[in-house]
Design a protein around this motif. Structure first.
Motif, PDB file in Angstrom:
ATOM      1  N   GLU A  79       0.835  -1.080   0.180  1.00  0.00           N
ATOM      2  CA  GLU A  79       0.105   0.138   0.007  1.00  0.00           C
ATOM      3  C   GLU A  79       0.592   1.288  -0.040  1.00  0.00           C
ATOM      4  OE1 GLU A  79      -0.065  -2.407   2.461  1.00  0.00           O
ATOM      5  OE2 GLU A  79      -1.886  -3.729   1.871  1.00  0.00           O
ATOM      6  N   CYS A 103      -6.895  11.801  11.411  1.00  0.00           N
ATOM      7  CA  CYS A 103      -6.868  10.973   9.803  1.00  0.00           C
ATOM      8  C   CYS A 103      -6.584  12.038   9.425  1.00  0.00           C
ATOM      9  CB  CYS A 103      -8.542  10.628   9.775  1.00  0.00           C
ATOM     10  SG  CYS A 103      -9.348  12.234   9.347  1.00  0.00           S
ATOM     11  N   CYS A 108      -2.833  10.650   6.991  1.00  0.00           N
ATOM     12  CA  CYS A 108      -3.151   9.860   5.978  1.00  0.00           C
ATOM     13  C   CYS A 108      -1.832  10.508   4.595  1.00  0.00           C
ATOM     14  CB  CYS A 108      -4.348  10.434   5.044  1.00  0.00           C
ATOM     15  SG  CYS A 108      -5.021  10.297   3.274  1.00  0.00           S
ATOM     16  N   CYS A 131      -7.325   6.828  -2.408  1.00  0.00           N
ATOM     17  CA  CYS A 131      -7.008   6.366  -1.299  1.00  0.00           C
ATOM     18  C   CYS A 131      -6.284   4.793  -1.407  1.00  0.00           C
ATOM     19  CB  CYS A 131      -8.361   5.958  -0.407  1.00  0.00           C
ATOM     20  SG  CYS A 131      -7.696   4.446   0.668  1.00  0.00           S
ATOM     21  N   GLU A 163      -6.054   2.822   0.733  1.00  0.00           N
ATOM     22  CA  GLU A 163      -5.860   1.512   1.917  1.00  0.00           C
ATOM     23  C   GLU A 163      -5.088   1.106   2.574  1.00  0.00           C
ATOM     24  OE1 GLU A 163     -10.216  -0.406   1.409  1.00  0.00           O
ATOM     25  OE2 GLU A 163      -9.584   0.326  -1.245  1.00  0.00           O
ATOM     26  N   CYS A 164      -4.715   1.975   2.918  1.00  0.00           N
ATOM     27  CA  CYS A 164      -3.441   1.058   4.675  1.00  0.00           C
ATOM     28  C   CYS A 164      -4.135   1.003   5.426  1.00  0.00           C
ATOM     29  CB  CYS A 164      -2.036   2.238   3.443  1.00  0.00           C
ATOM     30  SG  CYS A 164      -2.415   3.747   5.315  1.00  0.00           S
ATOM     31  N   GLY A 165      -4.704   2.188   5.523  1.00  0.00           N
ATOM     32  CA  GLY A 165      -5.769   1.788   7.005  1.00  0.00           C
ATOM     33  C   GLY A 165      -4.932   2.941   8.142  1.00  0.00           C
ATOM     34  N   ASP A 225      -7.912   4.941   9.931  1.00  0.00           N
ATOM     35  CA  ASP A 225      -8.576   4.600  10.643  1.00  0.00           C
ATOM     36  C   ASP A 225      -8.039   3.753  12.056  1.00  0.00           C
ATOM     37  OD1 ASP A 225     -10.846   2.568  10.106  1.00  0.00           O
ATOM     38  OD2 ASP A 225      -9.350   1.644  11.744  1.00  0.00           O
ATOM     39  N   ARG A 226      -6.958   3.751  11.636  1.00  0.00           N
ATOM     40  CA  ARG A 226      -5.962   3.177  13.115  1.00  0.00           C
ATOM     41  C   ARG A 226      -5.839   4.287  14.087  1.00  0.00           C
ATOM     42  NH1 ARG A 226      -3.392  -0.126   9.696  1.00  0.00           N
ATOM     43  NH2 ARG A 226      -1.468   1.588   8.868  1.00  0.00           N
ATOM     44  N   ARG A 235     -12.212   3.393   7.201  1.00  0.00           N
ATOM     45  CA  ARG A 235     -11.952   2.409   6.266  1.00  0.00           C
ATOM     46  C   ARG A 235     -12.935   1.631   5.581  1.00  0.00           C
ATOM     47  NH1 ARG A 235     -12.634  -0.181  10.621  1.00  0.00           N
ATOM     48  NH2 ARG A 235     -13.899  -1.700  11.404  1.00  0.00           N
ATOM     49  N   ASN A 247     -13.471   4.819   3.025  1.00  0.00           N
ATOM     50  CA  ASN A 247     -12.494   4.811   1.811  1.00  0.00           C
ATOM     51  C   ASN A 247     -12.578   3.575   1.121  1.00  0.00           C
ATOM     52  OD1 ASN A 247     -11.797   6.550   3.025  1.00  0.00           O
ATOM     53  ND2 ASN A 247      -9.646   5.776   4.714  1.00  0.00           N
ATOM     54  N   HIS A 248     -12.489   1.976   1.541  1.00  0.00           N
ATOM     55  CA  HIS A 248     -13.589   0.683   0.458  1.00  0.00           C
ATOM     56  C   HIS A 248     -14.260   1.465  -0.394  1.00  0.00           C
ATOM     57  CE1 HIS A 248     -12.585  -2.679  -0.732  1.00  0.00           C
ATOM     58  NE2 HIS A 248     -13.777  -3.391   0.240  1.00  0.00           N
TER      59      HIS A 248
END
Lengths: 337, 276
Positions: free
Chosen positions: B82, B172, B176, B218, B220-222, B225-226, B235, B238-239
Motif C-alpha cells: 500500500e 485521520c 494519511c 486512497c 487503503e493502508c488503514g 482508521d488506526r 476504512r 474509503n473501501h
C-alpha cells in the motif's frame, strides 16, 4: 467501622439520586468507544474499564459550546447569551486521574476571568471516583506523584471491595457528603476486605525532567527536533487529555445572524499560532511539541504551582506514532542524568 | 539471514556509501506489539531498525514532510504494498520525484514477513497488479456487508452515530499520506469554507470532504482508521469509494507513477457529457 456501598444496591442509589433531580453520568461503552455518558440504570455502567477512552473533561468543557446567538439589525445587534444547561449531576465512577485533572484546570479557568461555563458545571457536579484496581502499560499516575487512589478533585472516593462486591466509601467534600446523605439508608456500616490497588510502575523521574525543562539552555536542544520527527501533528493527544484546555472562539452563520461558539483548539496544529500576516512563531512540529511539554511541566506549574498532567496516559495510549508525555519525559530523564 | 537483518545490512551499506541520506523504518515501541516510525541517518544506528509482523503504519507520508526531499538526495523507506502504491500516487501528483525514493519493500502474511524484490517503485508493478486482481475477491468484513444491506435511512443513522463521536482532531488527515496539502480546506479561514465546530453538521462536513478528496487516491493502508482516537470505521468509507471508482472508471489507485489522477483527468471518449 466504615460505610459500604454494595454493588447490588447501586441501582437503588441511581433511582434515589434521579428522583432527587440528579442526572447520573458514568463510564459506558457506546458505538465502539468508551466514554462517560448519562445513564438511566446502574446496569449500563461499565466498571471493568481501566479508564474510558474519553476523559471527564468533556463533561465540563465540551468540544463545541454555544456562547451566544446574534442577529445584526439595521441599527442594533441583538445578542442572546447561551449558558450551559443547568441541573445537578452525579458523575459516578470517574477515575482518580480524571478527577484530579479537573482540579488542575480550576485555577486556569478562574484566573484572568472566571469561565462561567466551566464553573457552572463544576458547581453542579458531584464527582464520585473509584480507585483503580487495574492499570495498563500506559498508566503513569505514580510518575506524576499521584496514585491509583488519589483523592484530589473527587467529592467521594470509593475503594473497591474484593470480589467486585461493592465499595468502601470515603467522603471528601460537603458536596459529596450531601449526595451520600440522600442514600444513607442504602449504605451499610461494616468492614470488608479491600481489593488490592493497581500497581502502576514509575516510568520517569519527574523532578529531573522539570529541572531539565527549566534550564533555558535546553529550549533549543536538538532533542526537540529528534523526538518530534515522527509526530504527525494531529490533536488526538490534546483532545483526549483531561487537562488540555485550549479553545478558539468562532462565529458561525450568515451575514446577519449566527452563533458564537467556543471550540476546542490544539497547540499541535500549525494554525494555532498562525498570525494574520502569515508569520508563525511556532512554525515547526518540534516547536509545537516543545510548547506542549513546556506548558505542562514548566509554564503551568510556574503560574499555578501544579503540573498540567494527571498521568492518565491517554496521549501515549492513542498516539498513532507511539509518542506521548511518557515517551518524551522518559527520554528527558535520560538526558538530565 | 532474516529479512530484518538483510534490510539492516542494506541500510548500513546505503548510508555508509552516501547513497541515501536517511532510512525511514520502524523501531521498538512502548509496548511489545507497538512499533514507532524511526529515522536513521547514521550507519551506526541501523541496529535500531525492526521489521516484523506488527510493522503496520504506512510511512510514505513522511516523505512529503516540508523540505525533506528538496536537496534532491535519496531517502530509503520501509513500505508495504500500500505504501508503494502511495509513492506512485505522490509521484503522479508531482509531490515527489520517485527516483529519490529507495524502497525496502515487505509484506506480511499471517505472522510471516516477506521481502518484496525491488528498489525503485517501477519494479513493484507486478506486486501491485496482483493486488488489483485479488481486490474484488478479497473477503470484505462483516460490518461492511451489513452497511451495504442497510436502507439509505439506516445507513445515514449508522454514520450519524459514528460521526457524532468525531472530535475533529484531524488524526485521520495527519496520518494519511495523501493528505499533503500545506493548508487544508478546513484550515482556510479567509473565508471560512468549512465550520470548525465539532458538532453533528461540522463533523459530517469534515468526513464527507475527506471521503471525496480521497476517492480514487486512497490506497487503503488503514493509517486513518488506526489513528482515529474515537474508533470511527473510516476504512469502510474509503473501501466503498475505492470500489465505486474501480467500477466506474476501472481505476485502481497507485498502479504506476504516471497514472493519471482519476478525478482530475478527462477523456474525450467519456460516456458522460458533463463533469463535476
Amino acid at each position: 467501622m466504615t460505610k459500604i456501598l454494595f454493588s447490588d444496591k447501586l441501582d437503588n442509589c441511581v433511582e434515589r439520586w434521579k428522583s432527587g433531580g440528579f442526572t447520573i453520568i458514568g463510564p459506558v461503552q457506546r458505538a465502539n468507544i468508551s466514554t462517560y455518558a448519562a445513564v438511566e440504570h446502574a446496569a449500563e455502567l461499565d466498571f471493568g474499564l481501566v479508564l474510558p477512552d474519553r476523559s471527564i473533561k468533556d463533561l465540563f468543557f465540551p468540544q463545541s459550546e454555544p456562547m451566544l446567538r446574534y442577529t445584526i439589525k439595521k441599527e442594533s445587534i441583538d445578542t442572546n447569551e447561551c449558558l450551559p444547561p443547568a441541573g445537578p449531576r452525579i458523575i459516578f465512577g470517574a477515575r482518580p486521574c480524571d478527577a484530579s485533572g479537573m482540579s488542575i484546570d480550576d485555577p486556569l479557568f478562574g484566573w484572568d476571568y472566571k469561565d462561567e461555563y466551566w464553573f457552572q458545571r463544576r458547581n453542579e457536579s458531584v464527582i464520585i471516583t473509584i480507585a483503580c484496581t487495574k492499570a495498563d502499560d500506559f498508566c503513569m499516575c505514580t510518575s506524576l506523584k499521584m496514585a491509583p487512589d488519589t483523592t484530589k478533585g473527587s467529592d467521594i472516593l470509593l475503594r473497591p471491595l474484593a470480589g467486585n462486591k461493592g465499595w468502601q466509601v470515603e467522603e471528601l467534600t460537603d458536596r459529596g457528603r450531601e449526595a451520600f446523605s440522600a442514600i444513607a439508608d442504602i449504605l451499610q456500616e461494616g468492614a470488608d476486605t479491600l481489593a488490592p490497588l493497581a500497581v502502576v510502575e514509575k516510568k520517569f523521574d519527574l523532578d529531573a525532567c522539570v529541572t531539565w525543562l527549566q534550564n533555558p539552555e535546553n529550549f533549543e536542544s536538538r532533542f526537540w527536533k529528534e523526538i518530534s520527527m515522527r509526530c504527525i501533528g494531529c490533536a488526538s493527544c490534546t483532545y483526549l487529555c483531561p487537562t488540555c484546555h485550549c479553545f478558539d472562539i468562532q462565529d458561525e452563520g450568515d451575514t446577519y445572524t449566527g452563533i458564537r461558539r467556543k471550540n476546542w483548539d490544539s497547540c499541535s496544529f500549525a494554525l494555532f499560532t498562525m498570525h494574520t500576516s502569515g508569520h508563525n512563531p511556532r512554525s515547526t512540529q518540534s516547536a509545537r511539541w516543545r510548547q506542549r511539554i513546556m506548558h505542562k511541566f514548566n509554564y503551568f506549574p510556574g503560574k499555578f504551582s501544579v503540573n498540567s498532567c494527571s498521568g492518565c496516559g491517554r496521549c501515549s495510549r492513542q498516539c498513532p506514532v507511539d509518542m506521548g508525555i511518557t515517551e518524551t519525559l522518559q527520554e528527558i530523564s535520560t538526558l538530565s542524568l | 539471514m532474516s529479512i530484518e537483518e538483510q534490510y539492516r545490512t542494506r541500510a548500513k551499506e546505503l548510508l555508509s556509501g552516501g547513497a541515501v541520506k536517511m532510512v525511514i523504518g520502524y523501531g521498538k515501541g512502548t509496548t511489545a506489539n507497538r512499533r514507532r516510525p524511526l529515522f536513521i541517518s547514521s550507519p551506526d544506528e541501523v541496529e535500531r531498525l525492526v521489521l516484523d509482523d506488527v510493522c503496520i503504519t504506512n510511512l510514505s507520508g513522511y516523505l512529503v514532510s516540508e523540505g525533506l526531499l528538496s536537496d534532491e538526495k535519496r531517502v530509503a523507506v520501509f513500505l508495504r504494498p500500500e505504501g508503494i502504491r502511495a509513492i506512485n500516487i505522490l509521484a503522479a501528483e508531482s509531490q515527489l520525484d520517485a527516483d529519490q525514493i529507495v524502497i525496502f519493500g515487505f509484506d506480511v502474511n499471517g505472522n510471516e514477513v516477506q521481502a518484496l524484490k525491488g528498489i525503485h517503485v517501477e519494479e513493484f508493478a507486478d506486486v501491485i497488479g496482483s493486488i488489483k486482481e485479488a481486490a474484488p475477491e478479497a473477503a470484505e468484513e462483516e460490518l461492511f456487508e451489513k452497511i451495504e444491506k442497510m436502507s439509505p435511512q439506516e445507513r445515514f443513522s449508522f454514520w450519524q452515530e459514528e460521526f457524532a463521536k468525531c472530535i475533529k482532531c484531524y488524526a485521520c488527515r495527519q496520518a494519511c499520506p495523501m493528505c499533503y496539502c500545506r493548508r487544508c480546506i478546513v484550515d482556510s479561514n479567509q473565508p471560512q469554507w468549512v465550520n470548525t465546530s465539532s458538532h453533528t453538521l461540522g463533523n459530517f462536513e469534515w468526513n464527507i470532504v475527506r471521503a471525496f478528496h480521497l476517492s480514487g487516491r486512497c490506497v487503503e493502508c488503514g493509517n486513518c482508521d488506526r489513528a482515529c482516537p474515537v474508533n470511527i470505521p473510516l476504512r469502510l468509507i474509503n473501501h466503498r469509494m475505492a470500489e465505486e471508482v474501480l467500477g466506474a472508471f476501472d481505476h485502481f489507485s497507485g498502479m504506476s507513477k504516471t497514472q493519471e489522477p482519476v478525478l482530475a483527468s478527462f477523456k474525450k471518449d467519456d460516456s458522460e457529457t458533463f463533469i463535476l
